[in-house]
Every structure is written in structure tokens, then in C-alpha cells.
Design an enzyme around this catalytic site. Sequence first.
Site, PDB file in Angstrom:
ATOM      1  N   SER A  13      -5.462   7.560  -2.594  1.00 51.42           N
ATOM      2  CA  SER A  13      -5.026   5.957  -2.721  1.00 51.42           C
ATOM      3  C   SER A  13      -4.802   5.600  -4.077  1.00 51.42           C
ATOM      4  O   SER A  13      -3.979   6.100  -4.854  1.00 51.42           O
ATOM      5  CB  SER A  13      -6.074   5.146  -2.126  1.00 51.42           C
ATOM      6  OG  SER A  13      -5.909   3.995  -1.955  1.00 51.42           O
ATOM      7  N   ASP A  40       1.056   6.341   9.554  1.00 51.60           N
ATOM      8  CA  ASP A  40       0.213   5.900   8.655  1.00 51.60           C
ATOM      9  C   ASP A  40       0.034   4.230   8.684  1.00 51.60           C
ATOM     10  O   ASP A  40       1.146   3.509   8.449  1.00 51.60           O
ATOM     11  CB  ASP A  40       0.343   6.369   7.211  1.00 51.60           C
ATOM     12  CG  ASP A  40      -0.970   5.823   6.041  1.00 51.60           C
ATOM     13  OD1 ASP A  40      -1.368   4.499   6.442  1.00 51.60           O
ATOM     14  OD2 ASP A  40      -1.192   6.451   5.394  1.00 51.60           O
ATOM     15  N   HIS A  86      -4.445   6.907   8.623  1.00 52.17           N
ATOM     16  CA  HIS A  86      -4.636   6.975   7.180  1.00 52.17           C
ATOM     17  C   HIS A  86      -5.844   7.448   6.648  1.00 52.17           C
ATOM     18  O   HIS A  86      -6.960   7.209   7.106  1.00 52.17           O
ATOM     19  CB  HIS A  86      -4.881   5.438   6.953  1.00 52.17           C
ATOM     20  CG  HIS A  86      -4.838   4.975   5.513  1.00 52.17           C
ATOM     21  ND1 HIS A  86      -3.687   5.266   4.708  1.00 52.17           N
ATOM     22  CD2 HIS A  86      -5.607   4.483   4.700  1.00 52.17           C
ATOM     23  CE1 HIS A  86      -3.841   4.923   3.214  1.00 52.17           C
ATOM     24  NE2 HIS A  86      -5.257   4.398   3.136  1.00 52.17           N
TER      25      HIS A  86
END
Length: 396
Positions: free
Chosen positions: A206, A310, A339
Site C-alpha cells: 500500500s 481488488d 485486497h
Amino acid sequence: MAGACLGSFYPLSLFRRPALSLHPFSAIHNAAIATQMADDKTPHPSLDVIGGARDVFLPALKTLNRPYSPYPLIGHNCHVETIFASFLRITPNVRYKRECIRTKDSGSIAIDWVAGDSRRLPPDSPVLILLPGLTGGSGDSYVRHLLVKARTKGWRVIVFNSRGCGDSPVTTPQFYSASFLGDMREVVAVVTTRHPNANVYAVGWSLGANILVNYLDEDFRKGFNIVYDKALARALCKIFKKHALLFEELDGEYDIPSVANAKSVREFDQGLTRVSFGFKSVDEYYSNSSSSDAIKRVSRPLLCIQAANDPIAPARGIPREAIKVNPNCLLIVTPKGGHLGWVAGAEAPLGAPWTDTVVMDFLEYLEGVASKSAASGFQAESGQISLEGVHHVEEV
């Protein structure tokens, strides 16, 4: 340096040993995996693989000629898979030795080394820096799984905990952002100074590779994704409130009351993050923090992995054309994965995500090339890994 970024959902708790029956799905799942494989340069049709470096890297990624087989029931819904991986995936036991670094602006960041590795490993062992995602730290399951896998192959692994994350201290009224690389530079400086003869790589999730931020505003606060947004906002507020006294007397455009009670990541970034790093608006912060535009300029090996379903980092945001023409880049899109889920592969459902094996094959390939080049008297460039959406490799 090699790096990978995984977009992640941050759980409120993790189960170390959840009591979950593995049958009857295990036999079905293993049978699905044991299908005929193609040659080394032909990925299985279930995977979408593109990139200017396709022919170079594919032979090194040994599992891509096998089908991507999501675990029954769990792996066929992106939200179920995301939440399952966050709450029920086993968290390996790892003993850390923490080192706190005082940054140039008097801030503090914490890096966690694996206890005992300073005695166990040769000084020139390859170093892998792990960068957890937003509010994540060295205790997260996805971080520890990759750490364990790399360590079993003789890698020295450290975890970089951003300011306030992983119980790291906050000593100035500034946290971290997707566009600020100062702390990462200091971590790399510490590692390379301490291990000057080792090749250094990095994997980020991320914000660790700053690939997801540009997608948050448009897609993050729609439908079921509100659940993820609120969970991340609560985690950010929790970190902020532990250090709120540092922010009480700040002047300018800071909106401390709304930061402390932010109901979304955008509210938090609007009141604090974008002001801390000099952006006029939260939209300007998101636009300038995305590394998508930088991919066309990447001059080191870059691997991107994205789940097509996702729910947080949509696959449509990947700069496919830039990856196709860049001779250093490879993109893998899996049909499922959610995710940071990827509940598939030999260790599903409770073990390491499917991506870990691919990432390690890529890292081992780069390290092998670097070692051969060094033995031949040449200076090899280090690589970089990115896991799109849920992963992205970014140069640091």
C-alpha cells in the site's frame, strides 16, 4: 534496490492459530493445482502477464505456468477473501530486535530486525526491507509471512515501521505520507552503512510503495468499501490520539478536531497529512503522491502484481501502457485475490498468500544476477519489485 508494494486492509485483530477445518476443500484445491503446466515462457491463461521485461523475467517465476486457483468459497468473493485474510490468516511467530532512528527533522522511526540474525547470517547476506501499508507494522500477518519465507532462504529481513505505526514513537507533529521519502532514505542509509557488501531490496504494501493513494478518493468510499475506509480511518485516529499533545499548538491550515474524529481517510488527510507536506488540497496531495506516472521512467527491474477484483485498488488504475513499453517492468494480474488476500496456492487458506512465492522467485533471480555480476567484476544494478493495487514495486 528491489521493492514491492501490497495494498492492504488493516485488521483490528489477528488470530495466531484459528481453529478451522481444512476439509473437504483441501483435496479439491490441491487437485485443481495439479494440472498440466506449459513451458517456462508461457504463463497460464488464468494469469494476465504483460510488460517490456516479460521474456526476461518469466523463466525466473517458476509458478506462473500453473493455474491461479482461488480457494473454494473464500477466494471467489473479493470482500470475503479480503476479510478472511485479514482476520483468519495465521500470523507466524517472529522475535524482533527494535532499533529507533532519530530523523533529520527530530522525528522517530522504528526498524525491527529479526533477533539472532546478526549472529546467524554472513555480513553480505542480501537484505530485504519490508514496508507495511497504511497504519501497518511488523506485527501484521502479511508482513511476517513474507519475512519468514525470505529468512528461510538466507535473507536478512527488517521491517520499517512508519512514524506511529507498529508502536513506534512519534516525537514531532508530523506522521508520514505517500509522497514523503525522507524516512525511507534514512532507513536505507542505515542498512547500507551497516551492511556495505550486501545487496539491498525492498517490498512495500500500500503506502509502502505509494501506488494506492491516487485511487482512494474515487473508489475507496463507495459501496462495501466504506467498511475498509472507516477501518483505516479508525486506525489512523488511534495513532493520532496517542500523540495528540504534539499537535495542539500547530498554526496554519491544520484542522486538529476533525483529524481526531475523522470518519474517512480523506478527512484525515485533508486536516493533517496534506498540510504537513505542503499540499494546497487533499486532491493535489493524492494526485502528486501516485507513482503511476513514474513507472515509465523506472530504470530498474520492477514487478507488479494486481488482483483483478481488488475492491480498494481497482485494476483499471494500473498504467498498463507504460508497463508494456518499459523494458524493466512486468505486470501480473490475477483473476481473484481481493485486497491483499490471494487465498490460493499450496498454503491456502491459512498460510502465506499466493504472491509470496512469486515475489521470492523474483528477488532470488535478481540476487543471483547481482552475485554473478559481482563475481565477474561488474557492478550490477539492484532491482525493484512492485505489487500493483495490492502490490506495486517502487524505487526508493
